[in-house]
Scaffold this motif. Structure first.
Motif, PDB file in Angstrom:
ATOM      1  N   SER A 383      13.663  -5.085   9.905  1.00 38.90           N
ATOM      2  CA  SER A 383      12.533  -4.341  10.788  1.00 38.90           C
ATOM      3  C   SER A 383      11.441  -3.671   9.659  1.00 38.90           C
ATOM      4  CB  SER A 383      12.891  -3.078  11.513  1.00 38.90           C
ATOM      5  OG  SER A 383      11.816  -2.486  12.022  1.00 38.90           O
ATOM      6  N   PHE A 384      12.030  -3.228   8.707  1.00 39.32           N
ATOM      7  CA  PHE A 384      11.075  -2.639   7.631  1.00 39.32           C
ATOM      8  C   PHE A 384      10.385  -3.735   6.706  1.00 39.32           C
ATOM      9  CE2 PHE A 384      14.251   1.362   7.319  1.00 39.32           C
ATOM     10  CZ  PHE A 384      13.124   2.013   7.938  1.00 39.32           C
ATOM     11  N   LEU A 385      10.893  -4.767   6.593  1.00 41.06           N
ATOM     12  CA  LEU A 385      10.353  -6.035   5.716  1.00 41.06           C
ATOM     13  C   LEU A 385       9.042  -6.594   6.638  1.00 41.06           C
ATOM     14  CD1 LEU A 385      13.164  -7.920   4.101  1.00 41.06           C
ATOM     15  CD2 LEU A 385      11.558  -6.142   3.009  1.00 41.06           C
ATOM     16  N   SER A 386       9.375  -6.796   7.899  1.00 45.57           N
ATOM     17  CA  SER A 386       8.504  -7.223   8.831  1.00 45.57           C
ATOM     18  C   SER A 386       7.235  -6.221   9.078  1.00 45.57           C
ATOM     19  CB  SER A 386       9.300  -7.482  10.340  1.00 45.57           C
ATOM     20  OG  SER A 386      10.067  -8.455  10.151  1.00 45.57           O
ATOM     21  N   LEU A 387       7.467  -5.023   8.963  1.00 46.98           N
ATOM     22  CA  LEU A 387       6.309  -4.120   9.091  1.00 46.98           C
ATOM     23  C   LEU A 387       5.670  -3.918   7.683  1.00 46.98           C
ATOM     24  CD1 LEU A 387       8.258  -0.992  10.814  1.00 46.98           C
ATOM     25  CD2 LEU A 387       6.643  -2.622  11.924  1.00 46.98           C
ATOM     26  N   GLY A 388       6.227  -4.245   6.546  1.00 40.45           N
ATOM     27  CA  GLY A 388       5.643  -4.129   5.460  1.00 40.45           C
ATOM     28  C   GLY A 388       4.806  -5.746   5.209  1.00 40.45           C
ATOM     29  N   THR A 389       5.220  -6.682   5.952  1.00 42.92           N
ATOM     30  CA  THR A 389       4.027  -7.819   5.823  1.00 42.92           C
ATOM     31  C   THR A 389       2.745  -7.445   6.694  1.00 42.92           C
ATOM     32  OG1 THR A 389       5.938  -9.108   5.725  1.00 42.92           O
ATOM     33  CG2 THR A 389       4.360 -10.272   6.636  1.00 42.92           C
ATOM     34  N   ILE A 390       2.921  -6.886   7.787  1.00 39.70           N
ATOM     35  CA  ILE A 390       1.646  -6.607   8.635  1.00 39.70           C
ATOM     36  C   ILE A 390       1.014  -5.574   7.878  1.00 39.70           C
ATOM     37  CG2 ILE A 390       0.872  -5.369  10.716  1.00 39.70           C
ATOM     38  CD1 ILE A 390       3.891  -6.208  11.944  1.00 39.70           C
ATOM     39  N   ALA A 391       1.571  -4.771   7.051  1.00 39.87           N
ATOM     40  CA  ALA A 391       0.763  -3.863   6.200  1.00 39.87           C
ATOM     41  C   ALA A 391      -0.020  -4.621   5.221  1.00 39.87           C
ATOM     42  CB  ALA A 391       1.659  -2.847   5.645  1.00 39.87           C
ATOM     43  N   ALA A 392       0.800  -5.755   4.520  1.00 39.84           N
ATOM     44  CA  ALA A 392       0.075  -6.403   3.736  1.00 39.84           C
ATOM     45  C   ALA A 392      -1.195  -7.477   4.246  1.00 39.84           C
ATOM     46  CB  ALA A 392       1.119  -7.427   2.971  1.00 39.84           C
ATOM     47  N   ILE A 393      -0.949  -7.696   5.642  1.00 46.79           N
ATOM     48  CA  ILE A 393      -2.159  -8.587   6.092  1.00 46.79           C
ATOM     49  C   ILE A 393      -3.451  -7.379   6.341  1.00 46.79           C
ATOM     50  CG2 ILE A 393      -2.774  -9.602   8.187  1.00 46.79           C
ATOM     51  CD1 ILE A 393       0.036 -10.547   8.621  1.00 46.79           C
ATOM     52  N   ALA A 394      -3.106  -6.416   6.629  1.00 49.75           N
ATOM     53  CA  ALA A 394      -3.948  -5.236   6.778  1.00 49.75           C
ATOM     54  C   ALA A 394      -4.823  -4.969   5.728  1.00 49.75           C
ATOM     55  CB  ALA A 394      -3.586  -4.073   7.626  1.00 49.75           C
ATOM     56  N   PHE A 395      -4.094  -4.869   4.565  1.00 50.89           N
ATOM     57  CA  PHE A 395      -4.640  -4.719   3.304  1.00 50.89           C
ATOM     58  C   PHE A 395      -5.840  -5.766   2.893  1.00 50.89           C
ATOM     59  CE2 PHE A 395      -4.759  -5.584  -1.354  1.00 50.89           C
ATOM     60  CZ  PHE A 395      -5.260  -4.256  -1.722  1.00 50.89           C
ATOM     61  N   VAL A 396      -5.214  -7.209   3.161  1.00 47.31           N
ATOM     62  CA  VAL A 396      -5.983  -8.345   2.643  1.00 47.31           C
ATOM     63  C   VAL A 396      -7.663  -8.295   3.549  1.00 47.31           C
ATOM     64  CG1 VAL A 396      -6.237 -10.815   2.667  1.00 47.31           C
ATOM     65  CG2 VAL A 396      -4.102  -9.536   1.972  1.00 47.31           C
ATOM     66  N   LEU A 397      -7.448  -8.149   4.977  1.00 49.11           N
ATOM     67  CA  LEU A 397      -8.417  -7.953   5.932  1.00 49.11           C
ATOM     68  C   LEU A 397      -9.435  -6.918   5.202  1.00 49.11           C
ATOM     69  CD1 LEU A 397      -9.778  -9.198   8.261  1.00 49.11           C
ATOM     70  CD2 LEU A 397      -8.583  -7.485   9.899  1.00 49.11           C
ATOM     71  N   LEU A 398      -8.777  -5.758   5.087  1.00 52.03           N
ATOM     72  CA  LEU A 398      -9.881  -4.679   4.756  1.00 52.03           C
ATOM     73  C   LEU A 398     -10.724  -5.090   3.242  1.00 52.03           C
ATOM     74  CD1 LEU A 398     -10.523  -1.532   4.831  1.00 52.03           C
ATOM     75  CD2 LEU A 398      -8.723  -1.028   3.072  1.00 52.03           C
ATOM     76  N   TRP A 399      -9.850  -5.642   2.279  1.00 50.64           N
ATOM     77  CA  TRP A 399     -10.407  -5.966   1.049  1.00 50.64           C
ATOM     78  C   TRP A 399     -11.544  -7.200   1.159  1.00 50.64           C
ATOM     79  CZ3 TRP A 399      -7.379  -9.145  -2.909  1.00 50.64           C
ATOM     80  CH2 TRP A 399      -8.106  -9.412  -4.406  1.00 50.64           C
ATOM     81  N   THR A 400     -11.271  -8.047   2.165  1.00 51.89           N
ATOM     82  CA  THR A 400     -12.234  -9.150   2.271  1.00 51.89           C
ATOM     83  C   THR A 400     -13.295  -8.998   3.180  1.00 51.89           C
ATOM     84  OG1 THR A 400     -10.492 -10.338   3.802  1.00 51.89           O
ATOM     85  CG2 THR A 400     -10.531 -10.898   1.487  1.00 51.89           C
ATOM     86  N   ALA A 401     -13.247  -8.122   4.211  1.00 50.67           N
ATOM     87  CA  ALA A 401     -14.013  -8.122   5.181  1.00 50.67           C
ATOM     88  C   ALA A 401     -14.763  -6.848   5.552  1.00 50.67           C
ATOM     89  CB  ALA A 401     -13.461  -8.507   6.489  1.00 50.67           C
ATOM     90  N   ILE A 402     -14.564  -5.758   4.904  1.00 50.21           N
ATOM     91  CA  ILE A 402     -15.126  -4.602   5.011  1.00 50.21           C
ATOM     92  C   ILE A 402     -15.864  -4.136   3.533  1.00 50.21           C
ATOM     93  CG2 ILE A 402     -14.619  -2.035   5.657  1.00 50.21           C
ATOM     94  CD1 ILE A 402     -14.070  -3.718   7.821  1.00 50.21           C
TER      95      ILE A 402
END
Length: 427
Positions: A383-402
């Protein structure tokens, strides 16, 4: 950055009352989720049922969040909104103290979920209405600091109360703290709140200030950057919301007596970090921009998720909460500043705050159910690792699109709190 002396002196009493409101309201509102998860786990609820109970409140919050923002935009009685919402929260807390049966828990979650959507937008609206655009960054950061100080005080109080009287007394304590909350709200003077500023500022027409009236759909759907940021906020809270509750669940099994003190320690660490850094975050964001801070806040979340899988040592887990404090301090302050940036002179500040809270609420509601199901079918580690993966996706989207959203200094037109017309406010 100017001090409070540049704001009309007669408004200082209202500002102090606003800060006190943030302090006491935090006692009533924040922490019920994590404490409830540990309380229900200790009462024999399965992880999946715990997640579902938390999700019910999240669903109610999601449904009401954007309409609540629109209501806050339209109503002038900001203090009344805060008083009613506080009373409803207290009713939900009392109900939780009665019994851990499903009907009581689910009803309380409906009450708490229904009151919550009105609090954040109203507090931000009152802040904007008192200090204006120029000082909003700094004052909102201070508000968050007082909010976190209230969380720390409440967590310490709850640790003692639960030790002496049991976990049910936690919720009675939260209800009793509504009394100083209402007294602080009533100390804010209505005449110190500028209605048009509170809903997103005014615009200049032929050299005169007129209320802004940008269409709702244009505000919500016509800004690509704002829409992508809402997606980032959703992913951030989808990854973040379940972490602390399920950490409490994990440690409460076989050690029920220590669950509440552990959750108090985790909350204290998180809130002390927010309390110490929130004012500086507001100042930094005003001077250097929003995006560098957001990158840090989003970046520490996957690291935190990974660290939870590497140790079960209580002291280490509590220390990891420093990262939670960093992430939540940044998001709590800077996300509202981004909304303020993108809604200036629209008259829809609180509506978009509600939309942001909707994205956050959907993410948080799904997070608890998602995390609970993963625990039930796999393990806490997965569960923790899956939540961490979603957090990494959020980071990449913020970095590239905002991009950076901080306006240029000369764009502070129409702000009655600016130094050029401070004397007019003081008159």
């Amino acid at each position: 950055m100017e001090s409070n002396s540049t704001i009309a002196p007669e408004k200082r009493k209202s500002l102090h009352a606003l800060e006190a409101t943030n302090f006491f309201l935090a006692d009533v509102q924040t922490g019920l989720g994590p404490f409830l998860a540990a309380y229900l786990a200790g009462a024999g609820w399965e992880p999946g049922r715990v997640g579902m109970a938390l999700t019910i409140g999240g669903i109610i919050t999601v449904v009401l969040q954007t309409p609540a923002g629109a209501i806050v935009d339209q109503l002038k009685s900001k203090r009344l909104i805060l008083v009613i919402a506080s009373a409803v929260l207290a009713s939900g807390a009392v109900l939780l103290s009665v019994t851990a049966t499903p009907w009581s828990v689910y009803t309380s979650q409906v009450l708490i979920g229904g009151a919550g959507p009105f609090l954040g937008p109203t507090l931000a609206a009152v802040t904007m209405g008192i200090v204006g655009v120029t000082f909003f960054d700094r004052q909102f950061g201070k508000n968050q600091s007082f909010n976190s100080a209230g969380n720390v005080a409440c967590a310490l109080l709850i640790a003692g109360v639960s030790h002496l009287f049991g976990n049910r007394a936690i919720f009675i304590t939260a209800a009793v703290l509504t009394v100083p909350t209402v007294l602080a709200i009533r100390a804010i003077r209505s005449k110190d709140i500028d209605y048009d500023l509170a809903r997103g500022g005014a615009i200049q027409v032929d050299g005169k200030e007129v209320p802004a009236r940008v269409p709702v759909m244009k505000t919500l759907l016509g800004d690509r950057i704002l829409l992508v940021f809402l997606v980032c906020a959703f992913l951030f809270h989808f990854a973040n919301a379940a972490m602390l509750p399920q950490l409490g669940e994990m440690l409460s099994h076989g050690a029920r007596a220590t669950a509440a003190p552990f959750m108090s320690a985790c909350i204290i660490v998180t809130q002390v970090v927010i309390m110490c850094f929130a004012p500086a975050i507001g100042r930094f964001a005003n001077l250097h921009g929003r995006k560098p801070l957001l990158m840090v806040g989003f970046g520490v979340l996957p690291i935190r998720a990974l660290l939870y899988t590497l140790t079960h040592n209580t002291e280490s887990l509590i220390a990891i909460q420093i990262l939670d404090g960093i992430a939540n301090a940044i998001f709590g302050v800077v996300s509202i500043l981004v909304v303020a940036d993108r809604t200036r002179s629209t008259g829809r500040f609180n509506l978009v705050q509600g939309s942001l809270a909707t994205a956050v609420g959907i993410g948080a509601a799904l997070s608890t159910t998602f995390g609970g199901k993963l625990i039930q079918h796999f393990s806490y580690r997965i569960s923790f690792l899956s939540l961490g993966t979603i957090a990494a996706i959020a980071f990449v989207l913020l970095w590239t699109a905002i991009p950076e959203t901080l306006p240029e200094r000369h764009e502070t037109d129409g702000d009655p709190s600016s130094p050029a017309i401070t004397q007019e406010l003081s008159a």
